[in-house]
Design an enzyme around this catalytic site. Structure first.
Site, PDB file in Angstrom:
ATOM      1  N   ASP A 143       9.077  11.527  15.190  1.00 55.30           N
ATOM      2  CA  ASP A 143       8.983  11.394  16.648  1.00 55.30           C
ATOM      3  C   ASP A 143       8.132  12.493  17.266  1.00 55.30           C
ATOM      4  O   ASP A 143       7.873  12.473  18.471  1.00 55.30           O
ATOM      5  CB  ASP A 143      10.385  11.412  17.279  1.00 55.30           C
ATOM      6  CG  ASP A 143      11.089  12.743  17.072  1.00 55.30           C
ATOM      7  OD1 ASP A 143      11.417  13.400  18.062  1.00 55.30           O
ATOM      8  OD2 ASP A 143      11.311  13.120  15.905  1.00 55.30           O
ATOM      9  N   ASP A 162       0.815  -1.223   0.000  1.00 54.93           N
ATOM     10  CA  ASP A 162       0.000   0.000   0.000  1.00 54.93           C
ATOM     11  C   ASP A 162       0.845   1.269   0.000  1.00 54.93           C
ATOM     12  O   ASP A 162       0.296   2.379   0.042  1.00 54.93           O
ATOM     13  CB  ASP A 162      -0.915   0.030   1.234  1.00 54.93           C
ATOM     14  CG  ASP A 162      -1.946  -1.092   1.218  1.00 54.93           C
ATOM     15  OD1 ASP A 162      -2.246  -1.596   0.112  1.00 54.93           O
ATOM     16  OD2 ASP A 162      -2.432  -1.460   2.303  1.00 54.93           O
ATOM     17  N   ASP A 219       3.856   3.677  -1.661  1.00 56.05           N
ATOM     18  CA  ASP A 219       4.723   4.061  -2.779  1.00 56.05           C
ATOM     19  C   ASP A 219       5.836   5.009  -2.342  1.00 56.05           C
ATOM     20  O   ASP A 219       6.932   4.998  -2.901  1.00 56.05           O
ATOM     21  CB  ASP A 219       3.919   4.759  -3.884  1.00 56.05           C
ATOM     22  CG  ASP A 219       2.918   3.835  -4.547  1.00 56.05           C
ATOM     23  OD1 ASP A 219       3.192   2.623  -4.627  1.00 56.05           O
ATOM     24  OD2 ASP A 219       1.852   4.328  -4.967  1.00 56.05           O
ATOM     25  N   LYS A 263       7.393  21.719   9.397  1.00 60.18           N
ATOM     26  CA  LYS A 263       6.465  20.620   9.124  1.00 60.18           C
ATOM     27  C   LYS A 263       5.176  20.732   9.925  1.00 60.18           C
ATOM     28  O   LYS A 263       4.166  20.126   9.569  1.00 60.18           O
ATOM     29  CB  LYS A 263       7.146  19.272   9.410  1.00 60.18           C
ATOM     30  CG  LYS A 263       8.246  18.922   8.424  1.00 60.18           C
ATOM     31  CD  LYS A 263       8.834  17.544   8.700  1.00 60.18           C
ATOM     32  CE  LYS A 263       9.642  17.512   9.958  1.00 60.18           C
ATOM     33  NZ  LYS A 263      10.250  16.176  10.207  1.00 60.18           N
TER      34      LYS A 263
END
Length: 219
Positions: free
Chosen positions: A171, A6, A8, A146
């Site tokens: 993390d 599942d 890629d 992020k």
């Protein structure tokens, strides 16, 4: 734990995910405050008290990860100070076996880190990682960490991946939540990013400590 058929694209954080977070925790919580205390001629406790509100104010912001910001704010050569304890930069257990297996697969493998480019370069000097990745991207390239949605939008434009067929390992729980909100389907949290500390709760995310639990990887 993961159905590799599942997947890629594999997105991997660096500090605390591939590398032991002990280096960064020791630097930010002990070594750099001691250097600041020495420069200012104050006690270590006084230095930590001064730094704590700055840490809180910048947490989750790009400034927190920016060595230029800290150099200007504290008048410290952050790269030089990090180099003094660079011997503490080490891989987390089983990381090399995991990266080797990913590299041998046909999956797109991407490093995405909030680390400043100078910090990334220092760590790559200590640990050879670049040959494992199709891309190595620092959030400073996009101007967003992020934790913020625009990071993922910029990332998608650059590497062209399907979020529903991507695995992201980090993390940081706030960062994993940001990735989930963007639509990344497969998420894993590192349960023990710092080898000197006990495991931490990964809350709503499936936690992983040893990457051996994710092997083998099928194309």
């Amino acid at each position: 734990m993961i159905n590799w058929h599942d997947i890629d694209t594999v997105l991997l954080d660096m500090d605390g995910t591939l590398l032991d977070l002990h280096f960064d925790n020791h630097f930010w919580l002990e070594y750099m405050p001691a250097k600041y205390a020495e420069k200012q001629g104050i006690s270590l406790d006084a230095a930590k008290q001064h730094l704590e509100p700055i840490f809180v104010q910048t947490s989750g912001q790009l400034q927190w990860y920016c060595l230029d910001y800290w150099r200007q704010t504290l008048d410290l050569d952050m790269v030089a100070i990090k180099q003094e304890i660079a011997h503490l930069i080490t891989l987390r257990p089983s990381t090399e076996a995991f990266l080797t297996a990913l590299h041998q697969s046909k999956k797109q493998v991407v490093l995405i880190t909030n680390a400043h480019q100078d910090s990334l370069s220092l760590k790559l000097e200590r640990i050879a990682l670049s040959h494992y990745f199709d891309y190595m991207i620092t959030s400073h390239k996009y101007g967003y960490p992020k934790e913020q949605p625009p990071f993922w939008e910029h990332l998608a434009k650059e590497i062209h991946f399907d979020p529903s067929r991507a695995l992201f390992i980090d993390d940081s729980l706030p960062i994993l939540r940001s990735a989930r909100d963007y639509g990344i389907k497969h998420l894993l949290a590192i349960s023990r990013p710092d080898s000197k500390l006990p495991p931490k709760a990964t809350e709503e995310f499936l936690g992983v400590d040893s990457y051996l639990s994710l092997l083998p990887i099928n194309d």
